[in-house]
Scaffold this motif. Structure first.
Motif, short mmCIF file in Angstrom:
data_model
loop_
_atom_site.label_atom_id
_atom_site.label_comp_id
_atom_site.label_asym_id
_atom_site.label_seq_id
_atom_site.Cartn_x
_atom_site.Cartn_y
_atom_site.Cartn_z
N ASN A 126 -10.95 39.82 31.24
CA ASN A 126 -12.31 40.18 30.81
C ASN A 126 -13.38 39.39 31.58
OD1 ASN A 126 -12.07 37.72 29.53
ND2 ASN A 126 -12.82 38.43 27.55
N ARG B 119 -4.58 45.70 25.67
CA ARG B 119 -4.77 46.02 27.09
C ARG B 119 -5.65 47.27 27.25
NH1 ARG B 119 0.10 47.37 31.29
NH2 ARG B 119 -0.76 45.65 32.41
N TRP B 120 -5.34 48.33 26.49
CA TRP B 120 -6.05 49.59 26.71
C TRP B 120 -7.43 49.64 26.06
CZ3 TRP B 120 -5.59 52.92 30.47
CH2 TRP B 120 -4.42 52.85 31.24
N PHE C 54 -9.33 48.13 29.00
CA PHE C 54 -9.39 49.14 30.08
C PHE C 54 -10.36 50.27 29.69
CE2 PHE C 54 -4.92 48.25 32.01
CZ PHE C 54 -5.48 47.41 32.95
N LYS D 163 1.86 36.98 26.80
CA LYS D 163 1.62 38.03 27.77
C LYS D 163 0.10 38.27 27.88
CE LYS D 163 3.80 42.42 28.44
NZ LYS D 163 5.05 43.06 28.62
N TYR D 164 -0.40 38.28 29.10
CA TYR D 164 -1.83 38.52 29.31
C TYR D 164 -2.10 40.03 29.30
CZ TYR D 164 -2.78 33.66 30.26
OH TYR D 164 -2.93 32.30 30.12
N ALA D 165 -3.05 40.45 28.49
CA ALA D 165 -3.31 41.89 28.33
C ALA D 165 -4.33 42.41 29.34
CB ALA D 165 -3.79 42.17 26.91
N GLY D 166 -5.01 41.52 30.06
CA GLY D 166 -6.00 41.97 31.03
C GLY D 166 -6.92 40.84 31.41
N TRP E 102 -5.03 33.34 33.44
CA TRP E 102 -3.73 33.99 33.63
C TRP E 102 -3.03 33.32 34.81
CZ3 TRP E 102 -3.67 40.04 34.25
CH2 TRP E 102 -2.35 40.50 34.30
N PHE F 288 0.46 44.79 22.45
CA PHE F 288 0.04 44.51 23.82
C PHE F 288 -0.73 45.72 24.39
CE2 PHE F 288 1.22 45.18 28.32
CZ PHE F 288 0.61 44.08 28.90
N ASN F 289 -0.17 46.91 24.21
CA ASN F 289 -0.82 48.12 24.73
C ASN F 289 -2.21 48.34 24.13
OD1 ASN F 289 1.13 48.94 26.54
ND2 ASN F 289 2.25 50.17 25.03
N ASP G 262 2.52 32.90 31.99
CA ASP G 262 3.09 34.24 31.78
C ASP G 262 4.60 34.16 31.55
OD1 ASP G 262 2.00 36.73 31.48
OD2 ASP G 262 2.14 37.29 33.59
#
Ligand SMILES: N[C@@H](CCC(=O)N[C@@H](CS)C(=O)NCC(=O)O)C(=O)O
Length: 338
Positions: free
Chosen positions: A120, A240-241, A244, A115-118, A104, A236-237, A109
């Motif tokens: 790992n 990402r989630w 998470f 878009k970077y989702a997180g 990232w 994306f959500n 970006d």
């Protein structure tokens, strides 16, 4: 009048752009399979066996999303990509997620439409040197020839590092990881540079792994994580989630082994919320109430994923380090899942 037409024109254009990119969730559901772009062979992160069964941390990151979205961690089609091919494959829609040891950075970006989702895996760049060279530190590398893979963050980092320390180097650039390793083994360069996690994997593939040493310096920050296209916030959500949620599950002690028991018997409100027996986080993302249950049951929490693929009991034997939970001395931290 003219102004409103212009405004309408802009609004219409941006709406068309958004519509064209949105809908990944619907596409994946209709297809019944998630398309996941991965490294073509990086032990611990993504690797196929002789039956084309893929394993690794990046592989599991996609499997968890498939379990959350489709209820089945096996409904993933893995698309091996080189460093150079990876972003185009995501931009063109060939893959739904790019999960390929990809750092990232601000440039990526802001200029790739991605878009970077997180994150790992928190990594950093290091050096592998021929033992016969006798160097103990990267600071001894003045004048060295350096094997580097094209199209990666490593090229700029190495230039910065040598400039910062007033040292000279010459680069020998290759297209793939195997070519870079072969170049190093054949003596085309004094040292090979890449993300540290990969240095151990590269060394393990050498004809004589004991002939090379990983130098102690970590010269950059390489936060690696799954990437999606811009313009599809719903997708994306979800990506990402899901990550998470796996981190939160580790924090709450939910594992693939105890998830059934906890789902039936726990009185812990946080656990009930994740497992969908109280609240419905899945619904807010267009998923079923058991999205998290399916991912944890089939893939595990973040710690299980780490241990299985790269942890101390694996050939890579990597310590949790930065990738430990924030509550355990690391920096893996998930915002509240509520
Ligand atoms: N994390 C860095 C490096 C990623 C990368 O592609 N590293 C190479 C160096 S080992 C790799 O994985 N190569 C595998 C291949 O292309 O076969 C980035 O995102 O640019």
């Amino acid at each position: 009048m003219r102004k409103s037409i212009t405004i309408f024109g802009i609004v219409a254009a941006s709406m068309i752009a958004a519509t064209a990119q949105a809908g990944t969730l619907e596409d994946v559901k209709a297809r019944g399979v998630l398309s996941c772009g991965v490294n073509n062979g990086l032990p611990g992160f993504s690797q196929p066996d002789e039956k084309n069964n893929w394993t690794g941390l990046d592989v599991d990151t996609c499997r968890a999303v498939a379990a959350a979205v489709l209820g089945d961690a096996n409904k993933v089609s893995f698309k091996p990509l080189t460093a150079k091919e990876r972003f185009t494959a995501l931009q063109s829609g060939e893959v739904d997620i790019l999960s390929r040891n990809t750092t990232w950075t601000q440039t990526r970006d802001t200029s790739l439409g991605l878009k970077y989702a997180g994150v790992n895996y928190y990594d950093g760049q290091g050096f592998l040197a021929h033992k016969a060279l006798g160097v103990k530190s990267a600071k001894d590398l003045d004048g060295a020839s350096v094997c580097i893979q094209a199209g990666t963050t490593t090229e700029l980092n190495v230039a910065d590092y040598f400039r910062l320390h007033g040292m000279k180097y010459s680069s020998v650039v290759f297209d793939t990881a195997d070519q870079t390793r072969e170049g190093f083994e054949a003596g085309r360069c004094d040292t090979l540079t890449s993300d540290q996690s990969q240095l151990y994997a590269i060394r393990s593939k050498m004809a004589d792994p004991t002939s090379a040493v990983v130098l102690p310096e970590v010269i950059s920050k390489e936060p690696l994580g799954p990437v999606v296209r811009q313009g599809d916030d719903a997708w994306f959500n979800i990506v990402r989630w899901t990550l998470f949620m796996q981190i939160e599950a580790e924090e709450l002690g939910i594992t693939s082994a105890n998830v059934d028991d906890l789902k039936a018997n726990t009185t812990n409100p946080g656990i009930k919320r994740i497992l969908g027996t109280e609240d419905n986080a899945g619904e807010r993302m267009g998923l079923s109430a058991d999205w998290a249950y399916n991912a944890i049951k089939q893939v595990g929490n973040y710690g299980e994923m780490f241990d299985r693929n790269v942890g101390p009991a694996t050939p890579l034997a990597i310590a949790r380090g930065l990738n430990a939970l924030w509550s355990n001395g690391g920096i893996q931290y998930a915002p509240p899942l509520r």
